[in-house]
Design an enzyme around this catalytic site. Sequence first.
Site, mmCIF file in Angstrom:
data_model
loop_
_atom_site.group_PDB
_atom_site.id
_atom_site.type_symbol
_atom_site.label_atom_id
_atom_site.label_comp_id
_atom_site.label_asym_id
_atom_site.label_seq_id
_atom_site.Cartn_x
_atom_site.Cartn_y
_atom_site.Cartn_z
ATOM 1 N N TYR A 47 28.013 14.739 0.319
ATOM 2 C CA TYR A 47 29.124 14.366 -0.557
ATOM 3 C C TYR A 47 29.416 12.875 -0.435
ATOM 4 O O TYR A 47 29.650 12.187 -1.433
ATOM 5 C CB TYR A 47 30.359 15.182 -0.192
ATOM 6 C CG TYR A 47 31.533 14.992 -1.131
ATOM 7 C CD1 TYR A 47 31.607 15.687 -2.333
ATOM 8 C CD2 TYR A 47 32.579 14.131 -0.797
ATOM 9 C CE1 TYR A 47 32.684 15.526 -3.188
ATOM 10 C CE2 TYR A 47 33.663 13.959 -1.648
ATOM 11 C CZ TYR A 47 33.710 14.663 -2.838
ATOM 12 O OH TYR A 47 34.778 14.489 -3.682
ATOM 13 N N CYS A 58 27.627 -12.788 -27.947
ATOM 14 C CA CYS A 58 27.415 -11.504 -27.255
ATOM 15 C C CYS A 58 27.782 -11.587 -25.784
ATOM 16 O O CYS A 58 27.944 -10.554 -25.126
ATOM 17 C CB CYS A 58 25.972 -11.031 -27.412
ATOM 18 S SG CYS A 58 24.745 -12.020 -26.530
ATOM 19 N N CYS A 83 24.697 -17.043 -24.751
ATOM 20 C CA CYS A 83 25.262 -16.901 -26.091
ATOM 21 C C CYS A 83 26.779 -16.741 -25.998
ATOM 22 O O CYS A 83 27.274 -15.946 -25.190
ATOM 23 C CB CYS A 83 24.646 -15.688 -26.781
ATOM 24 S SG CYS A 83 25.346 -15.305 -28.390
ATOM 25 N N THR A 90 17.356 -21.684 -31.096
ATOM 26 C CA THR A 90 18.772 -21.998 -30.844
ATOM 27 C C THR A 90 19.025 -22.510 -29.439
ATOM 28 O O THR A 90 20.066 -23.113 -29.172
ATOM 29 C CB THR A 90 19.648 -20.750 -31.063
ATOM 30 O OG1 THR A 90 19.256 -19.725 -30.138
ATOM 31 C CG2 THR A 90 19.504 -20.229 -32.489
ATOM 32 N N TRP A 148 27.083 19.267 4.152
ATOM 33 C CA TRP A 148 27.906 19.159 2.955
ATOM 34 C C TRP A 148 28.644 17.836 2.923
ATOM 35 O O TRP A 148 28.615 17.102 1.920
ATOM 36 C CB TRP A 148 28.917 20.303 2.883
ATOM 37 C CG TRP A 148 29.752 20.260 1.631
ATOM 38 C CD1 TRP A 148 29.490 20.879 0.453
ATOM 39 C CD2 TRP A 148 30.967 19.525 1.422
ATOM 40 N NE1 TRP A 148 30.463 20.583 -0.485
ATOM 41 C CE2 TRP A 148 31.380 19.755 0.092
ATOM 42 C CE3 TRP A 148 31.748 18.698 2.238
ATOM 43 C CZ2 TRP A 148 32.541 19.180 -0.448
ATOM 44 C CZ3 TRP A 148 32.896 18.115 1.701
ATOM 45 C CH2 TRP A 148 33.286 18.358 0.380
ATOM 46 N N CYS A 169 23.089 -8.162 -29.330
ATOM 47 C CA CYS A 169 23.808 -9.264 -29.984
ATOM 48 C C CYS A 169 23.860 -9.039 -31.501
ATOM 49 O O CYS A 169 22.864 -8.669 -32.133
ATOM 50 C CB CYS A 169 23.139 -10.592 -29.676
ATOM 51 S SG CYS A 169 24.122 -12.027 -30.207
ATOM 52 N N ARG A 221 22.028 -12.511 -36.515
ATOM 53 C CA ARG A 221 20.816 -12.144 -37.246
ATOM 54 C C ARG A 221 19.616 -12.123 -36.294
ATOM 55 O O ARG A 221 19.465 -13.019 -35.454
ATOM 56 C CB ARG A 221 20.561 -13.139 -38.376
ATOM 57 C CG ARG A 221 19.396 -12.757 -39.280
ATOM 58 C CD ARG A 221 19.318 -13.679 -40.478
ATOM 59 N NE ARG A 221 19.056 -15.056 -40.059
ATOM 60 C CZ ARG A 221 18.972 -16.075 -40.903
ATOM 61 N NH1 ARG A 221 19.179 -15.885 -42.195
ATOM 62 N NH2 ARG A 221 18.722 -17.290 -40.469
ATOM 63 N N ASP A 250 27.682 23.948 -0.837
ATOM 64 C CA ASP A 250 28.983 24.049 -1.496
ATOM 65 C C ASP A 250 29.170 25.426 -2.139
ATOM 66 O O ASP A 250 28.293 25.911 -2.871
ATOM 67 C CB ASP A 250 29.093 22.956 -2.561
ATOM 68 C CG ASP A 250 30.450 22.928 -3.220
ATOM 69 O OD1 ASP A 250 31.349 22.300 -2.648
ATOM 70 O OD2 ASP A 250 30.607 23.532 -4.300
#
Length: 493
Positions: free
Chosen positions: A423, A68, A65, A30, A419, A38, A41, A439
């Site tokens: 974080y 998709c 494509c 294609t 800490w 996708c 087929r 913590d």
Amino acid sequence: MHLDPDTCYKAVASHDRRFDGRFFVGVSSTGVYCRPVCAVRTPKRENCTFYESAAAAEKHGFRPCLRCRPELAPGHGLADISGRLAQAAATLIDEGFMAEGSVATLAARIGVTERHLRRLFDAQFGVSVLEYAQTQRLLLAKRLLADTALPVTEVALAAGFGSVRRFNDVLKTRYGLTPLALRRRAADGVADRLVFDLGYRPPFAWEAWLRFLATRAVDGIEAIRDGTYMRTLLVDAGGSTHTGWVRIEHVPRRLVLRVTLSASLARVIPQALGKVRRLCDLGCRPDVVDRHLGELAEAMPGVRLPGSVDGFEIAVRAVVGQVISVVQARRILGALARHAGQALDGTPPDGLRYTFPSAAAIATLPEQGLRDAGVSAGKARTLLALAQRVANGTLALDAHAQPELTVAALREVDGIGDWTAQYVAMRALGWPDAFPGTDYALRKVLGVSTVRAMHERTAQWAPWRAYAAIHLWHRYEAMKDAASAAAEPETIT
């Protein structure tokens, strides 16, 4: 990056969503390339070749494509690719860096030589930096033409093309299509509401992610309504500052997050979407993370790291929130936004009024200005020192920064301990192995009393300890809710 053809073809044949965005398949019969999911087929095995990136597929002569839509595939997380620097560069390109910069400035931005960046890129993506950038510009333009009613001129500029003529020429050469041929719809009102679907790899624990942010939401900056998250955005790009808002809702049936941007962000769409991807941790591979965490993840699969739209904001939240309640912290942060944030134009939805103050805005405030917002004297000095470092470029707090070096640099700021640094690394840098081991809530839910015991207990979850921390915080909240319910007196009727 090595792709095993047999494994890739099995993923394509089964439409396995775990591989979505991990590779693309070119179909010789294609002339197009697709995502593994996708719905067309399944092509014959002998017609398939597999590529590390969309750019690599296009380099080999394949067109995207139209069904998709490869531009909708989820991206990579920080730990997905062995070359973290290559991924940092790719993310910057995805967010429009090359519209203003060059390969040399990109290399400087991530801290490597131009030659080294070229080697990294070729090894990880199978294409050159410029080839990758060109493909990303085209895929963004294709998406804007398909999903918005923006004029072609604005599409060309938003995607990083210098002129409409060049945009038309490249589109015709690469895809054999004109902008009008790609445009699927242009309904009235679409242009002032930019709507995009961002895919993810399932599962996604949306309610847990939303609950984490709702607990910490700052009035005027964030709002949660009916399962939807909204917040203000500030985007610096091309020497200009753009302000606006974003709305994020979960569409589980399609395995996407639907993102709506205000019209004021039309010129910075790639940057704004990049912020949303980091906020929602859309590069996560929950199959890998949950399998490693084992029993800890069983009750809530698909947990994401609640990230950030701005690393400095997370650092400010962490400093302000030290040793006070979440309610107090939200009140102080709201006052800071009113005092130093930028007011949004127009009539933003759901009470959104201000952007979070930038590092430059905080750096220019007098200490008394922070004190007036409710910040203690010690924290005010810490915030000013932090803001000055970020504003002058000596400290970077974004997903492209090197985590280990950034954590060390944060600890050098008076008032920032382990800490806070961990974080920030977890939420601002998206570092999957960051873990704030001191913590209180984490120590409580794990039943440990020392830092050493904490390290021994959590070593099993490396290198995904940040995700473990999110699971443990949710467990702690559940424990508190259960204790509160048990303490309520019975009602006598």
